[in-house]
Design a protein around this motif. Structure first.
Motif, short mmCIF file in Angstrom:
data_model
loop_
_atom_site.label_atom_id
_atom_site.label_comp_id
_atom_site.label_asym_id
_atom_site.label_seq_id
_atom_site.Cartn_x
_atom_site.Cartn_y
_atom_site.Cartn_z
N CYS A 308 -8.73 67.45 -71.30
CA CYS A 308 -8.43 66.43 -71.98
C CYS A 308 -7.57 65.20 -70.96
CB CYS A 308 -7.84 66.39 -73.22
SG CYS A 308 -8.65 67.40 -74.36
N TYR A 309 -7.91 64.00 -71.44
CA TYR A 309 -7.27 62.90 -70.57
C TYR A 309 -6.32 61.95 -71.79
CZ TYR A 309 -7.10 58.27 -68.06
OH TYR A 309 -6.72 57.17 -67.72
N SER A 310 -5.22 61.64 -71.18
CA SER A 310 -4.43 60.51 -72.12
C SER A 310 -3.83 59.58 -71.03
CB SER A 310 -3.53 61.26 -72.86
OG SER A 310 -2.53 61.89 -72.03
N ARG A 311 -4.08 58.31 -71.55
CA ARG A 311 -3.30 57.25 -71.01
C ARG A 311 -2.48 56.50 -71.62
NH1 ARG A 311 -3.95 52.16 -70.44
NH2 ARG A 311 -5.40 52.39 -72.43
N GLU A 312 -1.19 56.15 -71.21
CA GLU A 312 -0.22 55.42 -72.16
C GLU A 312 0.25 54.39 -71.22
OE1 GLU A 312 3.62 56.57 -74.84
OE2 GLU A 312 2.35 58.30 -73.96
N LEU A 313 0.44 53.14 -71.51
CA LEU A 313 0.91 51.87 -71.07
C LEU A 313 1.71 51.23 -71.87
CD1 LEU A 313 1.42 50.69 -68.08
CD2 LEU A 313 -0.82 49.19 -68.68
N TYR A 314 2.88 50.92 -71.76
CA TYR A 314 3.70 50.21 -72.73
C TYR A 314 4.42 49.32 -71.73
CZ TYR A 314 2.83 52.56 -77.02
OH TYR A 314 2.14 53.23 -78.08
N LYS A 315 4.19 47.83 -72.18
CA LYS A 315 5.24 47.02 -71.56
C LYS A 315 6.04 46.09 -72.47
CE LYS A 315 2.87 47.10 -67.42
NZ LYS A 315 2.39 45.97 -66.70
N GLY A 316 7.40 46.07 -72.05
CA GLY A 316 8.37 45.29 -72.74
C GLY A 316 8.88 44.20 -72.23
N ILE A 317 8.98 43.24 -72.94
CA ILE A 317 9.84 42.03 -72.33
C ILE A 317 11.02 41.46 -73.49
CG2 ILE A 317 9.73 39.42 -71.69
CD1 ILE A 317 6.75 40.10 -71.03
N TYR A 318 12.38 41.29 -73.03
CA TYR A 318 13.35 41.35 -73.86
C TYR A 318 14.10 40.20 -73.68
CZ TYR A 318 11.69 45.91 -74.87
OH TYR A 318 10.93 47.15 -75.56
N LEU A 319 14.37 39.36 -74.82
CA LEU A 319 15.10 38.05 -74.52
C LEU A 319 16.28 38.05 -75.61
CD1 LEU A 319 11.73 37.35 -74.82
CD2 LEU A 319 12.71 35.13 -74.09
N GLY A 320 17.05 37.16 -75.26
CA GLY A 320 18.38 37.11 -76.18
C GLY A 320 19.01 38.51 -76.34
N LYS A 321 19.64 38.77 -77.73
CA LYS A 321 20.30 39.82 -77.90
C LYS A 321 19.21 40.78 -78.50
CE LYS A 321 24.74 41.68 -79.70
NZ LYS A 321 25.83 41.19 -80.32
N SER A 322 18.33 41.19 -77.89
CA SER A 322 17.09 42.11 -78.46
C SER A 322 17.38 43.80 -77.88
CB SER A 322 15.76 41.74 -78.01
OG SER A 322 15.97 41.61 -76.78
N THR A 403 6.07 36.63 -66.32
CA THR A 403 6.14 37.53 -67.40
C THR A 403 4.89 37.74 -68.16
OG1 THR A 403 7.11 35.85 -68.76
CG2 THR A 403 8.79 37.52 -67.89
N TYR A 404 4.12 36.72 -68.30
CA TYR A 404 2.89 36.83 -68.88
C TYR A 404 2.06 37.66 -67.97
CZ TYR A 404 -1.92 35.28 -70.37
OH TYR A 404 -3.17 35.15 -70.84
N ALA A 405 2.02 37.65 -66.86
CA ALA A 405 1.09 38.41 -65.89
C ALA A 405 1.64 39.95 -65.92
CB ALA A 405 1.35 38.08 -64.46
N PHE A 406 2.62 40.03 -66.10
CA PHE A 406 3.59 41.41 -66.28
C PHE A 406 2.94 42.02 -67.60
CE2 PHE A 406 6.85 43.67 -68.39
CZ PHE A 406 7.04 44.68 -67.86
N ALA A 407 2.64 41.20 -68.58
CA ALA A 407 2.52 41.93 -69.78
C ALA A 407 0.79 42.12 -70.15
CB ALA A 407 2.95 41.16 -71.11
N SER A 408 0.25 41.16 -69.69
CA SER A 408 -1.30 41.05 -69.91
C SER A 408 -1.97 42.10 -69.51
CB SER A 408 -2.06 39.78 -69.22
OG SER A 408 -1.92 39.70 -67.75
N ASP A 409 -1.64 42.95 -68.71
CA ASP A 409 -2.68 44.20 -68.24
C ASP A 409 -2.48 45.15 -69.16
OD1 ASP A 409 0.01 44.89 -67.59
OD2 ASP A 409 -0.63 46.10 -65.89
N ALA A 410 -1.84 45.09 -70.19
CA ALA A 410 -1.73 46.07 -71.54
C ALA A 410 -2.82 45.70 -72.33
CB ALA A 410 -0.41 46.18 -72.07
N LEU A 411 -3.45 44.54 -72.18
CA LEU A 411 -4.75 44.23 -73.11
C LEU A 411 -5.92 44.37 -72.49
CD1 LEU A 411 -3.36 40.66 -73.86
CD2 LEU A 411 -2.77 42.82 -75.21
#
Length: 439
Positions: A308-322, A403-411
Motif C-alpha cells: 500500500c501507498y500513502s502520501r500526506e502533505l500539510y502546509k500551514g501559514i500562521y499570522l497574528g496570535k494564531s 507564502t502563496y507559492a509555499f501553500a499552492s503545491d498542496a492543491l
C-alpha cells in the motif's frame, strides 16, 4: 463534568424520540451504548495526550441549544457564494442540521445521493452493515455524534458507476436558535470500481456562536476512487470538530483534502485504514489562520495489508496570535510489507505571536518498507525576499507571493478545476496578494 456534558446527558431522554431511525432497534441500541460511553468519559481535557495542545474550555463554556429548529428562511441567493456556482453539481443543503429540500438537488437514479435521515428509515440493512464500522467506539466526539446525530449526507455509489458530476454538501447554521450545538453525520459508500467527487463545507450565517460535532464514515470498496474535499472557511465565532474515518479495500484510491482558513477552533481527526492490498491514500491540507484562531490536524494512516501507498502533505501559514497543531501518525503493521508511506508537514510563522505544535510519528512493525516523515517550522527566506524586493516588488506583495507559492503545491491533487480556482483565490485573499499578478 462540564455543564454542556450534563445538559447533553439530561436532554437525551427528550431528544431521542425525535431522532430519525428511532424505530430501528439496532440504531436505538447504538445510540444508548454511545451515550453511556460518553457519560463515562465526558469531554477531553488538555491532560489527555491526544488533546494536550487543544483547549476546549473556551468553546464548551457557552449555553448551547441542543434541540435545534430549522425554520429560518434561507434563499439560494444567501448561499450562492458558498457553492461552486459556475459548476453543475448535485447539492445536499442542511439548515441547523435539518435537510433543506428546496435548496438541494438529489437523485436515486443510478446512485443514492440523499440524506442520512432517509437512510436510517429506508435502508435498515445498509445501516446495520456500515454505520459505526469505520468510526471507532470510545472516542468522545464520535460517541456523542452516534447518540445525537439526526441527519447528514447519505451517498451510495453502486458497482461500476461513476457519479456524473460533483456532489456539494453544505451545512448552514442560522442565528434562530441562538448559540447552537449541532451533530451531523455522513455515511458514504463507494462500491467496487465506482467513483465520486465530494465537496463539503460548514457555514455559520448568523452572529451567534455555534459548535458543530461532525462525523463522516467513508467506505471505499475494491478499485473504487474517491475525492473528498473539505473547505473550512467559516466565521470567527464558529467551531468545528470533524471526525472522518476512511476504510479502504483492495486497490482503492482515496484523496481527502482539508483546507482550513476560518473558524475559532477547528479540530480535524482524519483516519485512514488500508484494509486491502495496493491501496492508495492521499491526504493534503492547507491552513492559513490569524488572530484568535486554532486549527488542529490529527491524522492517522493505519497500513494493515502489504503493497500500500500513502502520501500526506500539510502546509500551514500562521499570522497574528494564531495556534496550529499537527499530529500525524503512520502505523505499518507487521503484515504490511512493501508499504510506501510519505508524510510531510511544513509551516511558516508570519508573526512572533503565532505558534505551532507539531508531532509527526511513525510506528513500523514490518521490515521491508519505505517510510519517511518530516516537519519544518520557520519564517520566510530573507534572501529570497530580498531578491523579490530588489526587482521592485513591495515587501508585502513579495511576502504574499512567497507564502502563496509555499501553500499552492498542496492543491496539486484537486481534480475539480473550479474548486482549485476558488481555493487559490481564497489563499490569495488571506495573504493579501493580487492573484492575477501572482499567476
Amino acid at each position: 463534568m462540564t455543564n454542556l456534558a450534563q445538559d447533553l446527558l439530561s436532554s437525551f431522554v427528550v431528544v431521542e424520540p425525535q431522532l430519525n431511525g428511532g424505530r430501528n432497534l439496532h440504531v436505538a441500541g447504538m445510540r444508548k451504548e454511545a451515550l453511556d460511553r460518553f457519560e463515562l468519559t465526558g469531554f477531553p481535557s488538555t491532560k489527555e495526550e491526544e488533546w494536550k495542545y487543544t483547549n476546549l474550555k473556551p468553546v464548551l463554556k457557552h449555553d448551547y441549544k441542543i434541540l435545534l429548529k430549522s425554520e429560518d428562511a434561507v434563499a439560494f441567493s444567501d448561499i450562492k457564494q458558498f457553492l461552486l456556482s459556475d459548476l453543475d453539481t448535485y447539492k445536499l443543503v442542511f439548515i441547523n442540521g435539518k435537510y433543506s429540500s428546496w435548496l438541494s438537488e438529489t437523485t436515486h437514479s443510478e446512485f443514492d445521493i440523499c440524506t442520512f435521515a432517509s437512510a436510517l428509515n429506508k435502508y435498515p440493512d445498509t445501516i446495520a452493515e456500515y454505520l459505526g464500522k469505520a468510526a471507532p467506539k470510545g472516542e468522545t466526539f464520535v460517541d456523542l455524534n452516534t447518540a445525537f446525530a439526526d441527519d447528514g449526507a447519505f451517498i451510495r455509489v453502486r458497482n461500476n458507476q461513476t457519479v456524473d458530476k460533483p456532489i456539494e454538501v453544505l451545512y448552514l447554521t442560522t442565528e434562530e436558535n441562538g448559540p447552537s450545538f449541532s451533530q451531523v453525520r455522513n455515511l458514504i459508500i463507494v462500491e467496487q470500481n465506482a467513483e465520486v467527487q465530494i465537496v463539503e463545507r460548514h457555514q455559520n450565517l448568523g452572529s451567534t456562536v455555534n459548535f458543530t460535532n461532525f462525523v463522516s464514515e467513508v467506505f471505499a470498496a475494491q478499485d473504487s476512487r474517491v475525492s473528498y474535499y473539505k473547505v473550512q472557511n467559516d466565521v470567527t465565532h464558529a467551531s468545528l470538530v470533524d471526525n472522518t474515518h476512511v476504510m479502504q479495500e483492495r486497490q482503492s484510491n482515496v484523496h481527502v483534502g482539508t483546507y482550513s482558513f476560518g473558524g475559532k477552533l477547528i479540530r480535524n481527526n482524519l483516519h485512514f485504514y488500508s484494509a486491502g492490498e495496493h491501496c492508495e491514500s492521499h491526504m493534503d491540507g492547507v491552513t492559513i489562520i490569524g488572530d484568535g484562531q486554532t486549527v488542529d490536524h490529527h491524522t492517522l494512516v493505519d497500513h494493515q495489508e502489504p503493497h500500500c501507498y500513502s502520501r500526506e502533505l500539510y502546509k500551514g501559514i500562521y499570522l497574528g496570535k494564531s495556534h496550529g497543531i499537527f499530529n500525524g501518525k503512520v502505523i505499518v503493521r507487521q503484515k504490511a510489507q512493501k508499504t510506501n508511506a510519505f508524510q510531510q508537514n511544513d509551516n511558516i510563522l508570519l508573526s512572533d505571536k503565532a505558534h505551532i505544535d507539531a508531532k509527526p510519528q511513525l510506528e513500523i512493525f514490518a521490515d521491508d518498507v519505505r517510510c519517511s516523515h518530516g516537519c519544518t517550522i520557520g519564517q520566510l527566506d530573507k534572501n529570497a525576499l530580498f531578491y523579490l524586493r530588489s526587482r521592485g516588488i513591495p515587501k508585502s506583495e513579495a511576502q504574499g507571493l512567497m507564502t502563496y507559492a509555499f501553500a499552492s503545491d498542496a492543491l496539486e491533487y484537486v481534480k475539480i478545476p473550479q474548486l482549485a480556482t476558488r481555493l487559490n483565490r481564497v489563499i490569495a485573499e488571506k495573504l493579501g496578494i493580487n492573484l492575477e499578478f501572482a499567476l
